[in-house]
Design a protein around this motif. Structure first.
Motif, PDB file in Angstrom:
ATOM      1  N   ALA A 236       0.844  -1.199   0.000  1.00  0.00           N
ATOM      2  CA  ALA A 236       0.000   0.000   0.000  1.00  0.00           C
ATOM      3  C   ALA A 236       0.880   1.249   0.000  1.00  0.00           C
ATOM      4  CB  ALA A 236      -0.937  -0.005   1.209  1.00  0.00           C
ATOM      5  N   GLN A 237       1.911   1.253   0.827  1.00  0.00           N
ATOM      6  CA  GLN A 237       2.825   2.390   0.890  1.00  0.00           C
ATOM      7  C   GLN A 237       3.629   2.514  -0.402  1.00  0.00           C
ATOM      8  OE1 GLN A 237       6.375   1.961   3.236  1.00  0.00           O
ATOM      9  NE2 GLN A 237       6.165   4.033   4.078  1.00  0.00           N
ATOM     10  N   GLY A 238       4.144   1.391  -0.890  1.00  0.00           N
ATOM     11  CA  GLY A 238       4.956   1.416  -2.104  1.00  0.00           C
ATOM     12  C   GLY A 238       4.166   1.853  -3.325  1.00  0.00           C
ATOM     13  N   ASN A 239       2.949   1.348  -3.447  1.00  0.00           N
ATOM     14  CA  ASN A 239       2.116   1.727  -4.572  1.00  0.00           C
ATOM     15  C   ASN A 239       1.795   3.213  -4.521  1.00  0.00           C
ATOM     16  OD1 ASN A 239      -0.663   1.920  -6.058  1.00  0.00           O
ATOM     17  ND2 ASN A 239       0.313   0.024  -6.756  1.00  0.00           N
ATOM     18  N   PHE A 240       1.575   3.727  -3.328  1.00  0.00           N
ATOM     19  CA  PHE A 240       1.307   5.156  -3.143  1.00  0.00           C
ATOM     20  C   PHE A 240       2.464   5.987  -3.695  1.00  0.00           C
ATOM     21  CE2 PHE A 240       1.370   9.121  -0.853  1.00  0.00           C
ATOM     22  CZ  PHE A 240       0.038   9.473  -0.695  1.00  0.00           C
ATOM     23  N   VAL A 241       3.702   5.636  -3.297  1.00  0.00           N
ATOM     24  CA  VAL A 241       4.847   6.442  -3.738  1.00  0.00           C
ATOM     25  C   VAL A 241       5.197   6.214  -5.202  1.00  0.00           C
ATOM     26  CG1 VAL A 241       5.792   6.693  -1.420  1.00  0.00           C
ATOM     27  CG2 VAL A 241       6.622   4.852  -2.864  1.00  0.00           C
ATOM     28  N   GLU A 242       4.647   5.162  -5.806  1.00  0.00           N
ATOM     29  CA  GLU A 242       4.853   4.955  -7.241  1.00  0.00           C
ATOM     30  C   GLU A 242       3.989   5.890  -8.082  1.00  0.00           C
ATOM     31  OE1 GLU A 242       3.937   0.811  -7.663  1.00  0.00           O
ATOM     32  OE2 GLU A 242       5.791   0.180  -6.692  1.00  0.00           O
ATOM     33  N   TYR A 243       2.818   6.235  -7.595  1.00  0.00           N
ATOM     34  CA  TYR A 243       1.869   7.015  -8.391  1.00  0.00           C
ATOM     35  C   TYR A 243       1.741   8.483  -8.002  1.00  0.00           C
ATOM     36  CZ  TYR A 243       0.095   2.884 -10.757  1.00  0.00           C
ATOM     37  OH  TYR A 243      -0.015   1.768 -11.544  1.00  0.00           O
ATOM     38  N   VAL A 244       1.803   8.785  -6.727  1.00  0.00           N
ATOM     39  CA  VAL A 244       1.466  10.131  -6.261  1.00  0.00           C
ATOM     40  C   VAL A 244       2.445  11.213  -6.727  1.00  0.00           C
ATOM     41  CG1 VAL A 244       1.168  11.565  -4.194  1.00  0.00           C
ATOM     42  CG2 VAL A 244       0.005   9.359  -4.379  1.00  0.00           C
ATOM     43  N   PRO A 245       3.773  11.016  -6.637  1.00  0.00           N
ATOM     44  CA  PRO A 245       4.661  12.122  -7.029  1.00  0.00           C
ATOM     45  C   PRO A 245       4.452  12.613  -8.464  1.00  0.00           C
ATOM     46  CG  PRO A 245       5.880  10.506  -5.773  1.00  0.00           C
ATOM     47  CD  PRO A 245       4.533   9.891  -6.065  1.00  0.00           C
ATOM     48  N   LEU A 246       4.399  11.705  -9.430  1.00  0.00           N
ATOM     49  CA  LEU A 246       4.209  12.128 -10.816  1.00  0.00           C
ATOM     50  C   LEU A 246       2.846  12.799 -11.006  1.00  0.00           C
ATOM     51  CD1 LEU A 246       5.007  12.393 -13.757  1.00  0.00           C
ATOM     52  CD2 LEU A 246       4.109  10.089 -14.127  1.00  0.00           C
ATOM     53  N   THR A 247       1.818  12.247 -10.377  1.00  0.00           N
ATOM     54  CA  THR A 247       0.495  12.834 -10.540  1.00  0.00           C
ATOM     55  C   THR A 247       0.453  14.233  -9.942  1.00  0.00           C
ATOM     56  OG1 THR A 247      -0.433  10.602 -10.440  1.00  0.00           O
ATOM     57  CG2 THR A 247      -1.978  12.429 -10.262  1.00  0.00           C
ATOM     58  N   LEU A 248       1.110  14.456  -8.817  1.00  0.00           N
ATOM     59  CA  LEU A 248       1.168  15.809  -8.248  1.00  0.00           C
ATOM     60  C   LEU A 248       1.950  16.763  -9.152  1.00  0.00           C
ATOM     61  CD1 LEU A 248       1.639  15.187  -4.426  1.00  0.00           C
ATOM     62  CD2 LEU A 248      -0.338  16.217  -5.582  1.00  0.00           C
ATOM     63  N   ILE A 249       2.997  16.268  -9.788  1.00  0.00           N
ATOM     64  CA  ILE A 249       3.732  17.111 -10.743  1.00  0.00           C
ATOM     65  C   ILE A 249       2.811  17.492 -11.903  1.00  0.00           C
ATOM     66  CG2 ILE A 249       5.593  17.107 -12.472  1.00  0.00           C
ATOM     67  CD1 ILE A 249       7.205  15.377 -10.427  1.00  0.00           C
ATOM     68  N   LEU A 250       2.061  16.525 -12.413  1.00  0.00           N
ATOM     69  CA  LEU A 250       1.123  16.810 -13.507  1.00  0.00           C
ATOM     70  C   LEU A 250       0.075  17.832 -13.079  1.00  0.00           C
ATOM     71  CD1 LEU A 250       0.640  13.165 -14.826  1.00  0.00           C
ATOM     72  CD2 LEU A 250       1.930  14.997 -15.954  1.00  0.00           C
ATOM     73  N   LEU A 251      -0.481  17.683 -11.856  1.00  0.00           N
ATOM     74  CA  LEU A 251      -1.465  18.652 -11.361  1.00  0.00           C
ATOM     75  C   LEU A 251      -0.841  20.030 -11.201  1.00  0.00           C
ATOM     76  CD1 LEU A 251      -3.455  16.584  -8.701  1.00  0.00           C
ATOM     77  CD2 LEU A 251      -4.180  17.243 -11.002  1.00  0.00           C
ATOM     78  N   THR A 252       0.400  20.069 -10.744  1.00  0.00           N
ATOM     79  CA  THR A 252       1.108  21.351 -10.608  1.00  0.00           C
ATOM     80  C   THR A 252       1.245  22.027 -11.971  1.00  0.00           C
ATOM     81  OG1 THR A 252       2.342  20.562  -8.689  1.00  0.00           O
ATOM     82  CG2 THR A 252       3.272  22.430  -9.884  1.00  0.00           C
TER      83      THR A 252
END
Length: 135
Positions: free
Chosen positions: A49-65
């Motif tokens: 759960a933790q690993g999957n979170f860090v696989e997806y969230v950083p790039l998606t936050l960059i895209l939202l930014t």
């Protein structure tokens, strides 16, 4: 105020990551496993759960930014941000409770994670091509 949508979701997701990290630590202490997963299903689920979170969230936050910096709709940004937060919480719950196999949380969680990634990626490509052609 400029650039205030993505920081909201980054903050919320930061708290979610802290909770996921706490859950991994709790499982490690409960099962006396300091490295790896010890073959313990509950620990395996928490780690994934933790690993999957860090696989997806950083790039998606960059895209939202980038969407926010290119002045896309606040409603769109909030919609994508809400979907991402909800998706990550659902997925973490689903994978923590059922590390193997299908679950409602895993299915809807990954779907609600992929939608913001795909939407933001496509919108940014369209914006870039539009500005390249207009130049």
């Amino acid at each position: 105020m400029p650039f205030m949508v993505t920081p909201l979701y980054a903050g919320l997701l930061g708290i979610v990551l802290l909770v996921l990290s706490f859950l991994v630590s709790r499982q490690r202490m409960r099962h006396n496993v300091s490295v790896g997963d010890g073959g313990v299903p509950a620990l395996i689920g928490a780690i994934r759960a933790q690993g999957n979170f860090v696989e997806y969230v950083p790039l998606t936050l960059i895209l939202l930014t980038l969407l926010e910096l290119t002045h896309h709709s606040l409603y769109l940004l909030h919609g994508l941000g809400i979907a991402l937060v909800l998706g990550r919480v659902l997925h973490a719950y689903g994978i923590s409770t059922r590390p193997e196999g299908r679950s409602f949380g895993r299915m809807w969680g990954i779907l609600l994670t992929w939608i913001p990634m795909v939407a933001a990626s496509v919108l940014l490509i369209i914006a870039a091509v539009y500005h390249l052609l207009a130049a």
